[in-house]
Motif scaffolding. Structure first.
Motif, PDB file in Angstrom:
ATOM      1  N   LEU A  27      87.070  45.025  62.797  1.00 17.33           N
ATOM      2  CA  LEU A  27      87.145  43.773  63.548  1.00 17.33           C
ATOM      3  C   LEU A  27      88.603  43.350  63.715  1.00 17.33           C
ATOM      4  O   LEU A  27      89.054  43.024  64.816  1.00 17.33           O
ATOM      5  N   GLY A  28      89.323  43.395  62.589  1.00 20.79           N
ATOM      6  CA  GLY A  28      90.722  42.999  62.616  1.00 20.79           C
ATOM      7  C   GLY A  28      91.523  43.865  63.562  1.00 20.79           C
ATOM      8  O   GLY A  28      92.322  43.381  64.352  1.00 20.79           O
ATOM      9  N   ILE A  31      90.611  43.128  67.279  1.00 21.36           N
ATOM     10  CA  ILE A  31      91.143  41.868  67.779  1.00 21.36           C
ATOM     11  C   ILE A  31      92.657  41.899  67.833  1.00 21.36           C
ATOM     12  O   ILE A  31      93.285  41.370  68.729  1.00 21.36           O
ATOM     13  N   PHE A  32      93.220  42.600  66.846  1.00 23.23           N
ATOM     14  CA  PHE A  32      94.675  42.613  66.783  1.00 23.23           C
ATOM     15  C   PHE A  32      95.273  43.507  67.843  1.00 23.23           C
ATOM     16  O   PHE A  32      96.331  43.246  68.380  1.00 23.23           O
ATOM     17  N   TYR A  33      94.575  44.617  68.144  1.00 25.04           N
ATOM     18  CA  TYR A  33      95.198  45.698  68.888  1.00 25.04           C
ATOM     19  C   TYR A  33      95.834  45.267  70.216  1.00 25.04           C
ATOM     20  O   TYR A  33      96.966  45.649  70.491  1.00 25.04           O
ATOM     21  N   GLN A  36      99.386  44.304  70.459  1.00 27.49           N
ATOM     22  CA  GLN A  36     100.409  45.302  70.194  1.00 27.49           C
ATOM     23  C   GLN A  36     101.149  45.703  71.459  1.00 27.49           C
ATOM     24  O   GLN A  36     102.269  46.171  71.403  1.00 27.49           O
ATOM     25  N   ASP A 248     102.945  35.392  71.835  1.00 29.61           N
ATOM     26  CA  ASP A 248     102.560  34.974  70.491  1.00 29.61           C
ATOM     27  C   ASP A 248     101.578  35.938  69.846  1.00 29.61           C
ATOM     28  O   ASP A 248     100.448  35.569  69.539  1.00 29.61           O
ATOM     29  N   PRO A 249     101.981  37.174  69.601  1.00 28.74           N
ATOM     30  CA  PRO A 249     101.037  38.128  69.008  1.00 28.74           C
ATOM     31  C   PRO A 249     100.798  37.837  67.529  1.00 28.74           C
ATOM     32  O   PRO A 249     101.456  36.976  66.941  1.00 28.74           O
ATOM     33  N   GLY A 250      99.851  38.536  66.954  1.00 31.29           N
ATOM     34  CA  GLY A 250      99.626  38.421  65.510  1.00 31.29           C
ATOM     35  C   GLY A 250      98.401  37.629  65.148  1.00 31.29           C
ATOM     36  O   GLY A 250      98.152  37.388  63.980  1.00 31.29           O
ATOM     37  N   GLY A 251      97.621  37.207  66.131  1.00 31.30           N
ATOM     38  CA  GLY A 251      96.384  36.504  65.816  1.00 31.30           C
ATOM     39  C   GLY A 251      96.534  35.000  65.961  1.00 31.30           C
ATOM     40  O   GLY A 251      97.440  34.500  66.643  1.00 31.30           O
ATOM     41  N   LEU A 252      95.647  34.294  65.281  1.00 33.91           N
ATOM     42  CA  LEU A 252      95.602  32.837  65.360  1.00 33.91           C
ATOM     43  C   LEU A 252      96.918  32.242  64.888  1.00 33.91           C
ATOM     44  O   LEU A 252      97.320  32.443  63.745  1.00 33.91           O
TER      45      LEU A 252
END
Lengths: 287, 552
Positions: A27-28, A31-33, A36, A248-252
């Motif tokens: 999942l991580g 969502i993260f990919y 990148q 703003d990458p990197g999630g929430l």
């Protein structure tokens, strides 16, 4: 008794843990990919102007900011509005009183900033003016400015920022030098001293940003033409607009207020979540 | 069997069967609070893995280069190689950002787990004799973890962390007499210089991790040797350990928990942003951002700096820098007192007995109250680190927040200690407090009278309120010597009988039965279903909840 239950609890826990881990990991990653991708475009206010790596020579070709005073034809309307809404404190001729400062010679930019950001008319003169919904339309605001300018000339006119010629990188550098010390490096704003604060820069337009720099409202220093060139002001405005919707990458993102929210998430979600898992595995003491 | 041959071969040369067997049979007590140290351990392993990945791409250099990368707002700016390589890690290296964020989250969770672990040890009195040494080692681990966390946070050379290094320089400078020499020695000259990033890098990836690994090994070794403490309960004495056997029970639980920890940290790293250094920009000494906080574990020091009044204290004709008191003296006293606490308490209680049973916090009112009071002090300092953010969030005056914390720092510790004292005294009277509630069946007869009876435990209830089945002397002896007892059929029978506890008395450690001189345990043929050797013996396919019960 099912086959699953016949396994010892420890193996069941381990197996379930593996399953959860794989699920969370996948999942991580999923969502993260996307974040990148290095091709994610930088939001530019006017995309037609091409790449943002703009050389310094370009600001010589086109003016970064053009200043203009509102049309004199608006003065009668402005006078009416001023007398109705402003004169009780600032006086009919905008010369000030014991309750409010003299506005003569402050320029159209000052009036436009205070009125169009909703700070004026002021609800409570004892605290810092709070930005809000403007009480007047754009034309009414310009009319009030035209009236004040008609009382006494001088002061900066209303800036029109040409973001196309501004440099994002120059803006970042200048912002971190001149603005971040109060507004914070991410522009969220912060409390400064006794009931004094630097407001958030989210939700303001380029004209207001330039007006604030050129006029220095409230406690904010004034950055006149001798301090910052029009190109520099436009660049800062461009970077502030970028900060409103940054790459703003990197999630929430946790509100861009730095390690305070990160600490709470790390302790409550990270350690707290793991403690719940620990409770699941370790259980309570037998009695 | 091949495995059997290999293990026999190894054993005949190294003699590992004896130690291996008794190690695999090691009993670890079960309790959720005993998992806190494990969270720290597993976070540390995640730190090692992710950190190794980061070193492949990070360039520890203050050398200024012109940045030309995918992050356009910094295009063309002069940045240090450290900062540029961190940007490259975040934007260009595949999975670089998730690794960086996992590393950062793991550090935050690592230290949080240590702190809660320390609280658990403190409030249950687990530091008492014979565990004082491990307490000191644990304190050193906490200090090293905080130091390395701060240094690692500083490595990217971004605006926020650079401000932190600037503060650290001033703190070192504030030490009377030697401060400036110390600061120049550490930084290789005046701030900022070009040495601090490479030096921090060496400390962060080599020196401190090596120390942590060494101390961690000692920490775990001593714990293993002394055996883990346990909570009071049925059949639990100061001289035994009741719990789950290492293999195949506890090792699988621990292994599963490692994967859970890694999973949670990976989820945080992938889903929640931490330290977006691209928004902060490079550190340049004349630039500063407001709302600069350190990572949470430095918060109490930052809070102390914020709350300290601007007194100028003059001693022997020299002004002692104001910063010295909150930033040098306070942590000095804190960690010294923490490390020496077992001896301080020993001095007060004159208790020189060996304690292997944890004390329930409520049973020791004064220690629990004192601990809560001291904890409240540091919690106030911790929250005081975010005065500006709190003032901004709640739209109130910064000065009000500051004074609120200054007063809370003095009022809250004694108040919370007093309230804790009252709570412990109250719960001591109520012996059933916190105990598992037994379901009741309420019934009403023809005459209208009500009566209650205890309900049967549910079938899947893993904590049935039953007392454990004692292990017969013979079974305990055989089990201890790596001999399986009972057949498969008997195992199935005993599952339901026991409640998950197996008692093994430390006193009954009888001399092992050797066959020949090889150190290999041979299983008597009279016991069916058993195998000898390293993997063969022991309770196979048994986790918690299955111990030897009745023997026919």
């Amino acid at each position: 008794m099912s086959l699953f239950q016949s396994f010892p609890r420890a193996i069941r826990s381990g197996g379930a843990a593996l399953a959860v881990t794989v699920l969370v990991g996948v999942l991580g990653f999923v969502i993260f990919y996307p974040s990148q991708a290095p091709t994610a475009s930088v939001p530019v206010a006017q995309p037609s102007t091409g790449p943002s790596s703009i050389t310094f020579s370009q600001h010589a070709t086109a003016p970064a900011i053009t200043y203009h005073n509102p049309s004199k034809t608006l003065v009668p309307e402005g006078r009416t509005l001023f007398v109705e809404n402003c004169a009780s404190c600032h006086g009919v001729n905008a010369a000030g009183s014991s309750r409010a400062p003299n506005l003569q010679g402050l320029g159209a930019a000052t009036i436009d900033f205070w009125v169009y950001t909703g700070r004026m008319p002021l609800a409570d003169p004892t605290v810092q003016a709070i930005e809000g919904h403007p009480r007047f339309t754009r034309q009414q605001t310009l009319a009030i400015a035209a009236y004040v300018v008609s009382r006494a000339p001088g002061g900066p006119a209303i800036p029109d920022v040409n973001l196309g010629v501004a440099s994002l990188s120059e803006g970042q550098s200048l912002f971190s030098t001149n603005c971040a010390a109060c507004h914070t490096i991410t522009g969220v704003g912060d409390a400064l001293a006794n009931n004094v604060y630097a407001p958030s820069l989210y939700g303001v337009g380029s004209t207001q940003i330039a007006e604030a720099m050129r006029t220095g409202p409230g406690n904010m220093p004034r950055f006149g033409p001798g301090t910052l060139s029009n190109f520099q002001v436009a660049s800062i405005a461009k970077y502030v607009l970028y900060l409103q919707k940054p790459q703003d990458p990197g999630g929430l993102s946790l509100g861009h207020v730095g390690p305070v929210t990160e600490g709470f998430v790390g302790i409550l979600l990270g350690l707290g979540g793991l403690m719940l898992f620990g409770f699941w595995i370790g259980g309570r003491a037998a009695r | 069997m091949m495995t059997q041959k290999v293990t026999d071969w190894v054993d005949e040369r190294l003699g590992i069967a004896k130690g291996g067997r008794s190690s695999l049979n090691k009993i670890f007590p079960d309790h959720w609070s005993f998992m806190l140290g494990e969270i720290a351990l597993y976070s540390f392993i995640v730190l090692l893995f992710t950190g190794t990945f980061l070193t492949l791409f990070f360039v520890p250099s203050s050398h200024l280069i012109t940045y030309h990368g995918p992050y356009k707002p910094l295009d063309g700016q002069k940045v240090s190689e450290a900062f540029a390589s961190t940007l490259r890690l975040s934007f260009s290296v595949r999975a670089g950002l998730v690794m960086r964020q996992m590393h950062h989250w793991a550090a935050n969770v690592f230290i949080a787990a240590i702190v809660v672990h320390v609280c658990r040890i403190f409030f249950t009195g687990s530091f008492r004799k014979p565990r004082e040494l491990n307490w000191i080692i644990g304190t050193l681990l906490l200090i090293l973890a905080i130091v390395n966390g701060f240094i690692g946070y500083s490595l990217p050379d971004d605006l926020i962390s650079g401000t932190g290094i600037r503060i650290a320089f001033s703190i070192v400078e504030s030490v009377p007499l030697v401060g400036s020499y110390l600061a120049f020695f550490l930084f290789g000259g005046n701030f900022p210089g070009n040495s601090i990033i490479p030096r921090f890098y060496t400390i962060h990836v080599l020196l401190v991790p090596a120390l942590i690994v060494a101390l961690l090994a000692a920490h775990l070794g001593i714990m293993y040797h002394q055996k883990h403490t346990q909570y009071p309960g049925p059949k639990r004495t100061n001289r035994n350990v009741v719990g789950t056997v290492l293999w195949p029970g506890y090792a699988l639980e621990a292994g599963g928990f490692f994967f859970i920890t890694a999973g949670v940290l990976a989820a945080l790293g992938g889903l929640v942003q931490i330290n977006p250094i691209w928004l902060y920009g490079p550190y340049i000494p004349y630039k500063v951002s407001y709302a600069v906080q350190p990572d949470w574990y430095m918060g109490w020091l930052d809070g102390a700096l914020r709350l300290m009044p601007s007194w100028e204290i003059v001693a022997f004709g020299h002004m002692i820098p104001n910063v010295f008191f909150p930033a040098v003296l306070l942590p000095g006293i804190t960690f010294t007192a923490l490390a020496l606490w077992p001896f301080i308490e020993r001095k007060i209680t004159k208790d020189d007995r060996v304690h292997n049973i944890c004390e329930r916090p409520r049973d020791n009112s004064w220690r629990t109250s004192l601990g809560v009071g001291i904890l409240a002090f540091y919690v106030v300092l911790f929250f005081a680190s975010s005065t500006d953010v709190l003032a901004n969030t709640f739209q109130t005056s910064l000065n009000f927040v500051l004074w609120f914390f200054r007063i809370a720092l003095i009022v809250l510790p004694p108040a919370s200690a007093y309230v804790t004292y009252l709570i412990t005294k109250e719960t001591q009277k109520n012996t059933a407090a916190g105990q598992r509630k037994v379901a009741m069946i309420i019934s009403r007869d023809e005459t209208g009278n009500y009566s209650t009876v205890d309900a049967e435990p549910a079938e899947d209830d893993i904590h049935p309120a039953q007392s454990p089945v004692p292990v017969p002397e013979e079974a305990a002896y055989l089990h201890h010597n790596g001999l399986v007892v009972g057949s498969e059929e008997q195992e199935l029978v005993t599952v339901g009988d026991s409640n998950g506890s197996f008692t093994r008395s430390l006193e009954s450690e009888l001399p092992p039965q050797r066959s020949g001189g090889s150190g290999v345990f041979r299983v008597p043929r009279s016991l069916p279903g058993s195998q000898g050797g390293f993997f063969g013996g022991g309770p196979r396919r048994r986790g918690r909840g299955q111990r030897h019960g009745d023997q026919k």
